[in-house]
Enzyme design. Structure first.
Site, PDB file in Angstrom:
ATOM      1  CG  HIS A  34      -0.268  -0.276   2.513  1.00  0.00           C
ATOM      2  ND1 HIS A  34       0.623   0.593   3.092  1.00  0.00           N
ATOM      3  CD2 HIS A  34      -0.330  -1.346   3.364  1.00  0.00           C
ATOM      4  CE1 HIS A  34       1.067   0.115   4.238  1.00  0.00           C
ATOM      5  NE2 HIS A  34       0.513  -1.073   4.423  1.00  0.00           N
ATOM      6  CG  HIS A  37       4.252  -1.690   2.098  1.00  0.00           C
ATOM      7  ND1 HIS A  37       2.946  -2.134   2.077  1.00  0.00           N
ATOM      8  CD2 HIS A  37       4.856  -2.354   3.116  1.00  0.00           C
ATOM      9  CE1 HIS A  37       2.774  -3.019   3.035  1.00  0.00           C
ATOM     10  NE2 HIS A  37       3.912  -3.177   3.686  1.00  0.00           N
ATOM     11  CD  GLU A 151       9.092   7.038  13.371  1.00  0.00           C
ATOM     12  OE1 GLU A 151       8.057   7.751  13.539  1.00  0.00           O
ATOM     13  OE2 GLU A 151      10.250   7.462  13.537  1.00  0.00           O
ATOM     14  CD  GLN A 156       8.677  -5.373  12.493  1.00  0.00           C
ATOM     15  OE1 GLN A 156       8.010  -6.391  12.571  1.00  0.00           O
ATOM     16  NE2 GLN A 156       8.632  -4.577  11.439  1.00  0.00           N
ATOM     17  CG  MET A 187      -1.507   3.846   4.818  1.00  0.00           C
ATOM     18  SD  MET A 187      -2.812   3.356   3.679  1.00  0.00           S
ATOM     19  CE  MET A 187      -3.072   4.893   2.800  1.00  0.00           C
ATOM     20  NE  ARG A 190      -2.659  -8.810  10.857  1.00  0.00           N
ATOM     21  CZ  ARG A 190      -1.347  -8.924  10.930  1.00  0.00           C
ATOM     22  NH1 ARG A 190      -0.602  -7.848  10.739  1.00  0.00           N
ATOM     23  NH2 ARG A 190      -0.766 -10.089  11.194  1.00  0.00           N
TER      24      ARG A 190
END
Length: 283
Positions: A34, A37, A151, A156, A187, A190
């Site tokens: 999306h 990315h 972010e 992670q 965004m 899922r």
């Protein structure tokens, strides 16, 4: 656009490019791409000669096997979307599970100075072992100069920085701002699985985070947390899993605010059976 499914072929191709002096950016993804990315890819292209985008749904980071089965897989659409950004400076790597894991689909065990036990780690058993396993293997295959992470998955991001530090991996990790829809929803791949009803109410998550940020200026972390839980108790379509205000470095929940530290609010919410996460900088 060069598309690879085999790690040896990709590694050899990248080695030849680097021998000529090309800098390599890397954006690891699980596909269903999306605009969020694409913002990472564009950042990578602005700082490197080429960007490798991996598209791989990693089985070892799913604690919920049903979520793994239902995770969207849209490789053809993903490649078409990347071509709208660049047809010559992007390389894709879409391996099979066997290409990544051979005959051993299992996670390594990682220690991240305790970062792995907070928030997502507390609610998703083994998740960050799976993340560490796949990211470390992808770094070994791609050998990028820079790697780009959003972010939205801030925990992670911090864990991957720790992974690189502890394992002396020669790559610079770049954190990029959360990309949001016009209504504020972060965004996420899922999001495509949300029902129309849940998609309509989902921006409530970010609106609550914004309100929490405003309250954090004058109220304690405990008061803000209690207020957030009360807001979700009034919201029948969304189920709050956790809301935590934490130090951005240690990810430990804040007990008493300090002007010398930076804090972030982290949230996980179920919209039906779809789990959404988000976060916001507080100071």
């Amino acid at each position: 656009m060069k598309n690879f499914q085999n790690k040896t072929e990709l590694s050899n191709y990248i080695s030849a490019l680097k021998a000529k002096g090309s800098s390599i950016g890397f954006v690891p993804t699980m596909g269903a791409l999306h605009k969020g990315h694409l913002s990472l890819v564009n950042k990578g292209l602005s700082e490197n000669d080429l960007v490798v985008v991996s598209i791989f749904v990693n089985p070892t980071q799913f604690d919920n096997k049903d979520d793994l089965v239902k995770y969207p897989r849209t490789l053809d659409a993903d490649i078409a979307l990347l071509k709208t950004v660049s047809n010559h400076k992007i390389i894709t790597y879409a391996p099979s599970v066997e290409d990544i894991y051979d005959d051993n689909i299992a996670s390594e065990s990682f220690f991240y100075d305790g970062l792995e036990h907070k928030m997502e780690g507390a609610f998703r058993q083994g998740h960050f072992d799976g993340v560490g396993t796949i990211v470390k293997r992808l770094f070994e295959i791609v050998k990028p100069d820079f790697a780009y992470f959003g972010e939205k998955d801030f925990q992670q991001l911090q864990i991957i920085r720790k992974l690189v530090e502890l394992h002396h991996i020669p790559v610079t990790i770049v954190g990029c701002p959360i990309h949001r829809a016009k209504d504020g929803l972060a965004m996420s791949s899922r999001n495509a699985r949300l029902t129309p009803e849940h998609r309509e109410i989902a921006p409530f998550i970010y609106k609550t985070l914004e309100a929490a940020k405003a309250k954090f200026g004058t109220k304690s972390a405990k008061e803000v947390t209690e207020w957030v839980y009360m807001q979700f108790e009034k919201q029948s379509l969304l189920e709050l899993e956790y809301f935590i205000i934490a130090d951005i470095t240690t990810l430990k929940p804040v007990k008493r605010k300090s002007t010398k530290k930076s804090y972030r609010a982290f949230i996980a919410v179920y919209a039906g059976d779809i789990r959404l996460i988000d976060n916001i900088a507080l100071n």
